[in-house]
Structures are given as C-alpha cells and as structure tokens.
Design an enzyme around this catalytic site. Structure first.
Site, PDB file in Angstrom:
ATOM      1  N   TYR A 191     -19.863  -8.782 -40.547  1.00  0.00           N
ATOM      2  CA  TYR A 191     -19.767  -8.550 -39.106  1.00  0.00           C
ATOM      3  C   TYR A 191     -19.826  -9.892 -38.384  1.00  0.00           C
ATOM      4  O   TYR A 191     -20.863 -10.512 -38.234  1.00  0.00           O
ATOM      5  CB  TYR A 191     -20.892  -7.646 -38.622  1.00  0.00           C
ATOM      6  CG  TYR A 191     -20.891  -6.267 -39.231  1.00  0.00           C
ATOM      7  CD1 TYR A 191     -19.748  -5.719 -39.796  1.00  0.00           C
ATOM      8  CD2 TYR A 191     -22.052  -5.486 -39.242  1.00  0.00           C
ATOM      9  CE1 TYR A 191     -19.746  -4.455 -40.357  1.00  0.00           C
ATOM     10  CE2 TYR A 191     -22.064  -4.216 -39.798  1.00  0.00           C
ATOM     11  CZ  TYR A 191     -20.921  -3.713 -40.359  1.00  0.00           C
ATOM     12  OH  TYR A 191     -20.931  -2.459 -40.915  1.00  0.00           O
TER      13      TYR A 191
ATOM     14  N   ARG B  15     -17.028   6.792 -33.822  1.00  0.00           N
ATOM     15  CA  ARG B  15     -16.759   5.490 -33.211  1.00  0.00           C
ATOM     16  C   ARG B  15     -16.616   5.603 -31.693  1.00  0.00           C
ATOM     17  O   ARG B  15     -15.796   4.928 -31.079  1.00  0.00           O
ATOM     18  CB  ARG B  15     -15.518   4.838 -33.823  1.00  0.00           C
ATOM     19  CG  ARG B  15     -15.640   4.560 -35.319  1.00  0.00           C
ATOM     20  CD  ARG B  15     -14.571   3.616 -35.805  1.00  0.00           C
ATOM     21  NE  ARG B  15     -14.588   3.447 -37.248  1.00  0.00           N
ATOM     22  CZ  ARG B  15     -15.395   2.614 -37.913  1.00  0.00           C
ATOM     23  NH1 ARG B  15     -16.259   1.886 -37.233  1.00  0.00           N
ATOM     24  NH2 ARG B  15     -15.350   2.516 -39.226  1.00  0.00           N
ATOM     25  N   GLY B  16     -17.414   6.493 -31.106  1.00  0.00           N
ATOM     26  CA  GLY B  16     -17.435   6.643 -29.661  1.00  0.00           C
ATOM     27  C   GLY B  16     -16.568   7.763 -29.129  1.00  0.00           C
ATOM     28  O   GLY B  16     -16.728   8.191 -27.985  1.00  0.00           O
TER      29      GLY B  16
ATOM     30  N   ALA C 246     -16.973   9.915 -25.457  1.00  0.00           N
ATOM     31  CA  ALA C 246     -16.121   9.716 -24.280  1.00  0.00           C
ATOM     32  C   ALA C 246     -14.802  10.453 -24.327  1.00  0.00           C
ATOM     33  O   ALA C 246     -14.146  10.628 -23.296  1.00  0.00           O
ATOM     34  CB  ALA C 246     -15.857   8.220 -24.092  1.00  0.00           C
ATOM     35  N   GLY C 247     -14.368  10.868 -25.511  1.00  0.00           N
ATOM     36  CA  GLY C 247     -13.100  11.571 -25.617  1.00  0.00           C
ATOM     37  C   GLY C 247     -11.910  10.654 -25.395  1.00  0.00           C
ATOM     38  O   GLY C 247     -11.992   9.437 -25.600  1.00  0.00           O
TER      39      GLY C 247
END
Length: 319
Positions: A59, A185-186, A190-191
């Site tokens: 990372y 992954r979010g 949030a869509g």
C-alpha cells in the site's frame, strides 16, 4: 457503544470485533490523504475501541506502513493495538510480481518491522501465493520468523470468495476469518453516486463491478430499502450481515472519515433475524452481481496451486 473484543482463531490473538482497513489512507483510492488527519483518525479509532489495524507493504507502496508506524508513537498506543500487515506483492519499475521464496519473505518482514517501527507484527499475511514456490517453503521461513519473535500469527490472504467448504475448514482448524471490503469498496454505502464521483487514480475505475453499475445498482437499492425498514444505513446493514456470520469473523472496513468510522461501528448494534439474513443473501444470489470483483483477476491467484516440495532446490530464489 463499546466495541467488544473477540478471539481471532485459536492461537490467542484477541482483536476488536471490527477492524480498520488503512489502505485508502495512502493508496489506490486517489491521492493519499493528509498524514496528520489520518494519524488523528487512527488515534480516534483506538480511543473508540477499534484496535485491529490492517495494512500491507504494497500500500503506497510502503507509505501506509510508515503512516501507521507514526500513529503508534506515544501514549501507549502500541500496547493497545493489533497490527496486521502483508507480504508477497513486489513492485519494481511500475510492475507487480509475486514472491514467496525464503529470502524475500525474510527481507519483506524485516522491512515491514522497520517501517512500522515495532519489534513484532501481530498478524502477518501472505498477500498473494507465489505459484513457483512450494507452500511448505514459504511457510517454513514464516515459522522461523515466528520463532525469532518477529511476528506472532500468520494467515493466507489468497482465499477470496468465502465458499462454504472454506469456512467449514477454517472453523475445524481454529482459523479466524478477516473479510476485507465488506461494504463493496464503498458501493454498498453510497450506491451509483460513488461511481460517478471516482477521482483520477482511483483503481475502482477499472473494476468490472463498478463498470456494471447500471446492473448492480438494483442490489444497492434493495439493500438500501431494507436498511430503511431496519432504521439503519445500507453500509451498516451490509456490515451487520458479516458480523452475524460468527464471532470468528472480523471485518476490516476501511475509511478516511471519523463519521464513517462511527457509522461502521454502529453496525455492531444491528440485529438480524434468520429471515432477514436470508432476504439479504437473496439480493446477490446466483448471477445477480455483474462483473468480476477485481480489474486484474489474473493477479489474484484464486485457488493457487504450488509446486511439490521435491521440486525445490536448496536456497533457490525467484525474482
């Protein structure tokens, strides 16, 4: 709420029931976030009770481990946290490769110890399995590192999709399970709006599931509607489903915002009935999810096979 502690596996490692994935603070989701802000977020997480911190040498590369090392300074923080990091993905000249030979395993561990500025890593994962090296050889070097006190526990990070037989085997052997990206992954927070606002350099742009947003938005809408009925957010509902898999399952949702961290912790208070679990699972059953989960599936080494031990020649190295 108080974040409970759980045993991760049967070898004595105790962690917070929910961890914190730190990758996005430094890499892969656009530009790195300001270091002082991320150090404060890590401190806030520890104060709240989220003490299981997940990183990797790749990372950045390297910068996320350095960030965590800085966050561990002072205040007795090191004694409060459990650090998980990974080896196996080598980046050179902009290209990625996988290594699991003894010389590389040792050098990677020692480099991570230096960047984290700790004497011992709590949990050390093989981020990828080197298909050129017998797994016994890789594990043999890891065993030596444990005996030298350089890390406590090891894990394999190559098992991606949690199939029933994998979970069953883990439980038979007393192996803890650490699901990453438990909120898609979010996407399950949030869509479609998340996809619309991805910045340059965010590697989700090349992920097939994000490129199939028009097909996959139905899943988000179903989760979101059920969350409204439950009085929680879609992200909390997705995390709650993971938490309900058992106390030996410790998800590591990542975030760079304190508000999201607190919301994620709130998932621990969401209770699901067997009927609600089944309803949630039905949303993504069969062929409902469109697109592979990774943009470079050939680099995930799913179901990796390694050569027989008899093929290994002494202190052979690979590059």
């Amino acid at each position: 709420m108080v974040v409970p502690k759980v045993k991760l596996g049967s070898q004595g490692l105790v962690v917070s029931a929910q961890g914190l994935g730190c990758m996005g603070m430094s890499a892969n989701y656009g530009l790195p976030k300001p270091e002082p802000d991320m150090i404060k977020l890590i401190h806030d997480a520890v104060d709240i009770g989220v003490t299981f911190l997940d990183t990797s040498d790749v990372y950045g590369p390297h910068t996320n481990e350095i960030l965590i090392g800085k966050a561990l300074k002072g205040g007795g923080i090191r004694e409060k946290v459990q650090i998980a990091t990974k080896f196996g993905i080598q980046q050179m000249d902009g290209k990625s490769g996988v290594r699991g030979d003894p010389a590389y395993v040792r050098s990677a561990c020692e480099a991570s110890l230096k960047r984290l500025d700790v004497d011992c890593i709590d949990l050390y994962y093989a981020h990828r399995i080197d298909t050129r090296v017998p797994i016994e050889i890789t594990m043999g070097e890891l065993k030596k590192l444990v005996e030298e006190g350089k890390y406590r526990m090891n894990g394999h990070y190559g098992l991606r999709d949690l199939e029933d037989e994998i979970v069953t085997t883990c439980r038979e052997l007393g192996i803890g399970i650490v699901p990453y990206s438990p909120i898609g992954r979010g996407f399950l927070a949030a869509g479609p709006s998340l996809v619309e606002n991805l910045v340059e350099g965010d590697f989700r742009k090349i992920m097939p599931r994000f490129q199939n947003v028009d097909s996959n938005k139905t899943i988000f809408e179903q989760v979101n509607e059920m969350a409204a009925r439950k009085g929680c957010t879609a992200a909390q509902l997705a995390l709650a489903w993971v938490h309900h898999q058992g106390s030996d399952v410790v998800p590591i949702p990542g975030t760079t915002k304190l508000e999201n961290l607190k919301q994620n912790i709130g998932a621990l208070a969401v209770k699901l009935t067997p009927e609600e679990m089944a309803e949630l699972e039905s949303f993504a059953s069969g062929e409902a999810v469109k697109g592979e989960r990774h943009g470079l599936m050939h680099m995930t080494w799913i179901n990796s096979e390694t050569p027989p031990l008899s093929s290994w020649k002494g202190d052979q190295q690979v590059a």
